[in-house]
Design a protein around this motif. Structure first.
Motif, mmCIF file in Angstrom:
data_model
loop_
_atom_site.group_PDB
_atom_site.id
_atom_site.type_symbol
_atom_site.label_atom_id
_atom_site.label_comp_id
_atom_site.label_asym_id
_atom_site.label_seq_id
_atom_site.Cartn_x
_atom_site.Cartn_y
_atom_site.Cartn_z
ATOM 1 N N THR A 1 -3.849 5.105 -9.378
ATOM 2 C CA THR A 1 -2.409 5.325 -9.365
ATOM 3 C C THR A 1 -2.066 6.753 -8.962
ATOM 4 N N ALA A 2 -2.762 7.711 -9.532
ATOM 5 C CA ALA A 2 -2.501 9.115 -9.193
ATOM 6 C C ALA A 2 -2.876 9.406 -7.742
ATOM 7 N N GLY A 3 -3.959 8.807 -7.262
ATOM 8 C CA GLY A 3 -4.337 8.980 -5.863
ATOM 9 C C GLY A 3 -3.308 8.388 -4.921
ATOM 10 N N GLY A 4 -2.788 7.222 -5.275
ATOM 11 C CA GLY A 4 -1.731 6.627 -4.461
ATOM 12 C C GLY A 4 -0.469 7.450 -4.471
ATOM 13 N N LEU A 5 -0.156 8.017 -5.622
ATOM 14 C CA LEU A 5 1.020 8.895 -5.701
ATOM 15 C C LEU A 5 0.848 10.098 -4.793
ATOM 16 N N TYR B 1 0.724 8.894 -0.846
ATOM 17 C CA TYR B 1 1.948 8.351 -0.270
ATOM 18 C C TYR B 1 3.203 9.117 -0.684
ATOM 19 N N TRP B 2 3.045 10.362 -1.102
ATOM 20 C CA TRP B 2 4.182 11.141 -1.576
ATOM 21 C C TRP B 2 5.244 11.292 -0.492
ATOM 22 N N GLU B 3 4.862 11.582 0.700
ATOM 23 C CA GLU B 3 5.809 11.797 1.789
ATOM 24 C C GLU B 3 6.434 10.499 2.276
#
Length: 94
Positions: free
Chosen positions: A24-28, A31-33
Motif C-alpha cells: 500500500t505504501a509503495g503504491g502510494l 502513483y502519487w502524481e
C-alpha cells in the motif's frame, strides 16, 4: 502465555500485515502524481490502518501480562484488515 508462544501466534500476522502495508505504501509513493487527491487520502488512510494493525500485532508479542489468547486484540486486527479492504474497494470507485 510464554514469549515464544506469543511470537509464534503473531509472527505470521506481522508478516502478512507488513506485506500489505509495504504494498500500500509503495503504491502510494509510486502513483502519487497520477492519483487524484481523494485516492491519495484513501490510500494514506489505508496505510494508517495497517500501521495501527502492525502495532497491535507487535503489542501482542511483547506484552508480558498476556496469560491467554488475546481475542480482543486479534479481533481488532481482523476488523482493521477488513476495514482496509473496504476502503480499498471504495477507492476503486474514485
Amino acid at each position: 502465555m510464554s514469549l515464544s508462544l506469543r511470537w509464534r501466534l503473531t509472527f505470521p500476522l506481522i508478516l502478512f500485515i507488513l506485506l500489505l502495508f509495504v504494498a500500500t505504501a509503495g503504491g502510494l509513493w509510486l502513483y502519487w502524481e497520477v492519483d487524484s487527491p481523494i485516492r491519495r487520502a484513501l490510500t494514506a488512510f489505508m496505510c494508517l490502518m495497517l500501521g495501527i494493525t502492525v502495532g497491535i500485532s507487535v503489542s501482542i508479542a511483547v506484552d508480558r501480562r498476556i496469560e491467554s489468547i488475546p481475542w480482543l486484540r486479534l479481533g481488532a486486527i481482523v476488523v482493521f484488515v477488513a476495514l482496509t479492504t473496504g476502503v480499498a474497494w471504495v477507492r476503486t470507485m474514485f
